[in-house]
Write a protein that holds these residues in place. Structure first.
Motif, PDB file in Angstrom:
ATOM      1  N   TYR A 120      33.282  47.191  70.288  1.00 31.71           N
ATOM      2  CA  TYR A 120      34.124  47.007  71.467  1.00 31.71           C
ATOM      3  C   TYR A 120      34.889  48.277  71.809  1.00 31.71           C
ATOM      4  N   GLN A 121      35.439  48.308  73.022  1.00 35.33           N
ATOM      5  CA  GLN A 121      36.406  49.328  73.406  1.00 35.33           C
ATOM      6  C   GLN A 121      37.544  48.661  74.149  1.00 35.33           C
ATOM      7  N   THR A 122      38.744  49.232  74.042  1.00 38.10           N
ATOM      8  CA  THR A 122      39.945  48.610  74.592  1.00 38.10           C
ATOM      9  C   THR A 122      40.375  49.210  75.927  1.00 38.10           C
ATOM     10  N   SER A 123      39.570  50.108  76.478  1.00 42.74           N
ATOM     11  CA  SER A 123      39.867  50.682  77.787  1.00 42.74           C
ATOM     12  C   SER A 123      38.586  51.238  78.393  1.00 42.74           C
ATOM     13  N   SER A 124      38.615  51.353  79.719  1.00 47.31           N
ATOM     14  CA  SER A 124      37.488  51.979  80.413  1.00 47.31           C
ATOM     15  C   SER A 124      37.953  52.921  81.515  1.00 47.31           C
ATOM     16  N   PHE A 125      39.300  52.994  81.734  1.00 41.16           N
ATOM     17  CA  PHE A 125      39.784  53.778  82.874  1.00 41.16           C
ATOM     18  C   PHE A 125      41.175  54.324  82.597  1.00 41.16           C
ATOM     19  N   ASP A 126      41.385  55.588  82.958  1.00 43.17           N
ATOM     20  CA  ASP A 126      42.690  56.231  82.867  1.00 43.17           C
ATOM     21  C   ASP A 126      43.332  56.166  84.251  1.00 43.17           C
ATOM     22  N   LEU A 127      44.332  55.293  84.384  1.00 42.82           N
ATOM     23  CA  LEU A 127      44.938  55.059  85.690  1.00 42.82           C
ATOM     24  C   LEU A 127      45.653  56.297  86.218  1.00 42.82           C
ATOM     25  N   ALA A 128      46.367  57.001  85.350  1.00 44.99           N
ATOM     26  CA  ALA A 128      47.133  58.175  85.784  1.00 44.99           C
ATOM     27  C   ALA A 128      46.214  59.274  86.313  1.00 44.99           C
ATOM     28  N   ARG A 129      45.091  59.488  85.637  1.00 45.15           N
ATOM     29  CA  ARG A 129      44.147  60.534  86.048  1.00 45.15           C
ATOM     30  C   ARG A 129      43.128  60.041  87.069  1.00 45.15           C
ATOM     31  N   ASP A 130      43.089  58.729  87.248  1.00 48.93           N
ATOM     32  CA  ASP A 130      42.129  58.110  88.161  1.00 48.93           C
ATOM     33  C   ASP A 130      40.696  58.500  87.803  1.00 48.93           C
ATOM     34  N   GLU A 131      40.360  58.288  86.533  1.00 47.55           N
ATOM     35  CA  GLU A 131      39.010  58.622  86.096  1.00 47.55           C
ATOM     36  C   GLU A 131      38.585  57.723  84.929  1.00 47.55           C
ATOM     37  N   PRO A 132      37.286  57.463  84.834  1.00 52.68           N
ATOM     38  CA  PRO A 132      36.778  56.637  83.730  1.00 52.68           C
ATOM     39  C   PRO A 132      37.014  57.326  82.390  1.00 52.68           C
ATOM     40  N   VAL A 133      37.120  56.524  81.343  1.00 53.29           N
ATOM     41  CA  VAL A 133      37.206  57.044  79.991  1.00 53.29           C
ATOM     42  C   VAL A 133      36.132  56.365  79.147  1.00 53.29           C
ATOM     43  N   THR A 134      35.681  57.085  78.135  1.00 56.35           N
ATOM     44  CA  THR A 134      34.672  56.535  77.231  1.00 56.35           C
ATOM     45  C   THR A 134      35.154  56.709  75.796  1.00 56.35           C
ATOM     46  N   PRO A 135      36.093  55.873  75.372  1.00 53.14           N
ATOM     47  CA  PRO A 135      36.592  55.984  74.000  1.00 53.14           C
ATOM     48  C   PRO A 135      35.486  55.681  72.992  1.00 53.14           C
ATOM     49  N   VAL A 136      35.650  56.193  71.797  1.00 56.20           N
ATOM     50  CA  VAL A 136      34.680  55.907  70.743  1.00 56.20           C
ATOM     51  C   VAL A 136      34.724  54.406  70.443  1.00 56.20           C
ATOM     52  N   PRO A 137      33.592  53.718  70.542  1.00 61.38           N
ATOM     53  CA  PRO A 137      33.588  52.274  70.263  1.00 61.38           C
ATOM     54  C   PRO A 137      34.018  51.986  68.829  1.00 61.38           C
ATOM     55  N   LYS A 138      34.652  50.839  68.651  1.00 60.83           N
ATOM     56  CA  LYS A 138      35.090  50.409  67.330  1.00 60.83           C
ATOM     57  C   LYS A 138      34.325  49.151  66.924  1.00 60.83           C
ATOM     58  N   LEU A 139      34.263  48.911  65.628  1.00 65.14           N
ATOM     59  CA  LEU A 139      33.589  47.730  65.105  1.00 65.14           C
ATOM     60  C   LEU A 139      34.636  46.764  64.558  1.00 65.14           C
ATOM     61  N   ALA A 140      34.679  45.569  65.129  1.00 61.62           N
ATOM     62  CA  ALA A 140      35.634  44.558  64.683  1.00 61.62           C
ATOM     63  C   ALA A 140      35.060  43.761  63.524  1.00 61.62           C
ATOM     64  N   THR A 141      35.941  43.255  62.685  1.00 62.41           N
ATOM     65  CA  THR A 141      35.542  42.270  61.690  1.00 62.41           C
ATOM     66  C   THR A 141      35.771  40.876  62.272  1.00 62.41           C
ATOM     67  N   SER A 142      35.076  39.903  61.742  1.00 65.79           N
ATOM     68  CA  SER A 142      35.100  38.565  62.344  1.00 65.79           C
ATOM     69  C   SER A 142      36.460  37.887  62.230  1.00 65.79           C
ATOM     70  N   ASP A 143      37.326  38.357  61.309  1.00 69.39           N
ATOM     71  CA  ASP A 143      38.619  37.711  61.122  1.00 69.39           C
ATOM     72  C   ASP A 143      39.746  38.376  61.921  1.00 69.39           C
ATOM     73  N   MET A 144      39.416  39.311  62.795  1.00 68.81           N
ATOM     74  CA  MET A 144      40.435  39.959  63.624  1.00 68.81           C
ATOM     75  C   MET A 144      40.839  39.042  64.779  1.00 68.81           C
ATOM     76  N   VAL A 145      41.960  39.384  65.421  1.00 71.24           N
ATOM     77  CA  VAL A 145      42.438  38.627  66.583  1.00 71.24           C
ATOM     78  C   VAL A 145      42.665  39.600  67.734  1.00 71.24           C
ATOM     79  N   LEU A 146      42.031  39.313  68.863  1.00 75.00           N
ATOM     80  CA  LEU A 146      42.264  40.079  70.095  1.00 75.00           C
ATOM     81  C   LEU A 146      43.403  39.431  70.862  1.00 75.00           C
ATOM     82  N   VAL A 147      44.400  40.229  71.257  1.00 74.28           N
ATOM     83  CA  VAL A 147      45.481  39.746  72.116  1.00 74.28           C
ATOM     84  C   VAL A 147      45.502  40.644  73.348  1.00 74.28           C
ATOM     85  N   VAL A 148      45.220  40.061  74.505  1.00 76.06           N
ATOM     86  CA  VAL A 148      45.117  40.838  75.737  1.00 76.06           C
ATOM     87  C   VAL A 148      45.915  40.148  76.833  1.00 76.06           C
TER      88      VAL A 148
END
Length: 220
Positions: A105-133
């Motif tokens: 997964y990745q937690t962002s796709s866009f830099d609002l201040a710069r008005d440009e897409p971002v491509t952060p390094v994807p991370k691997l979640a474990t099944s016991d994690m919790v996403l809060v969005v």
């Protein structure tokens, strides 16, 4: 304090879920309802229980300025329809963490201040994690079934407008100008969200957040 006790009760409910993938928690409500604060409190309490949390906001998945403002900077319709990149939000975050997802997964796709897409390094979640969005329009039909647990922060428009205008005074130049923008753009769009998608009715938890120290909570 009543608020902390209520947050603990909500976290008890979240962690009672049995999933073979990360629990995906969404926190929604009208603009300036207190979503971010609630999401932060939930995340902190989950971490206090020894769980790893993925914490982000749909505001890290904006569309570019050209799309966001194509219907006008003060357009409620434009804010409602064009502010966020739901496809990236769903495909890069919610679906990978859901049933059958690869948990990359990745937690962002866009830099609002710069008005440009971002491509952060994807991370691997474990099944016991919790996403809060958190996000204003999280429980639109296009996204609603991608959450395992939904929290709606129920704050009146008058209270939210006053809080939001004080928060955004510097951005708009005055409290009065900020309030006018809330009425014309943000809360007009929020009214459409409530009417079309009934997010309060579909939520697992409703937090009545007018009284910040003593919110009433309904856990279904």
């Amino acid at each position: 304090m009543v608020r902390h006790t209520q947050i603990k009760n909500i976290v008890d409910s979240i962690l009672s879920l049995h999933c073979n993938h990360p629990i995906r928690v969404g926190v929604s409500g009208i603009t300036a309802s207190g979503k971010t604060t609630v999401a932060n409190e939930i995340a902190q309490e989950i971490e206090h229980r020894g769980k790893n949390v993925i914490r982000t906001s749909i505001d890290h998945f904006h569309n570019c300025r050209k799309i966001r403002y194509r219907q006008g900077k003060d357009s409620a319709k434009g804010y409602y329809e064009d502010a966020h990149d739901y496809e990236s939000f769903r495909d890069k975050l919610l679906i990978p963490l859901g049933p059958g997802g690869d948990r990359v997964y990745q937690t962002s796709s866009f830099d609002l201040a710069r008005d440009e897409p971002v491509t952060p390094v994807p991370k691997l979640a474990t099944s016991d994690m919790v996403l809060v969005v958190d996000g204003t329009f999280l429980f639109k039909e296009v996204l609603a079934n991608q959450f395992d647990y939904k929290i709606f922060v129920d704050t009146s428009f008058d209270v939210a407008r006053k809080r939001g205008a004080q928060r955004d005074e510097r951005s708009f130049g005055s409290v009065e100008k900020a309030e006018a923008m809330f009425i014309k753009r943000y809360h007009a769009a929020s009214e459409r969200y409530l009417t079309e998608h009934s997010p309060k009715e579909s939520a697992n938890v409703v937090i009545m957040n007018n009284d910040l120290q003593n919110p009433a909570v309904i856990i279904r």
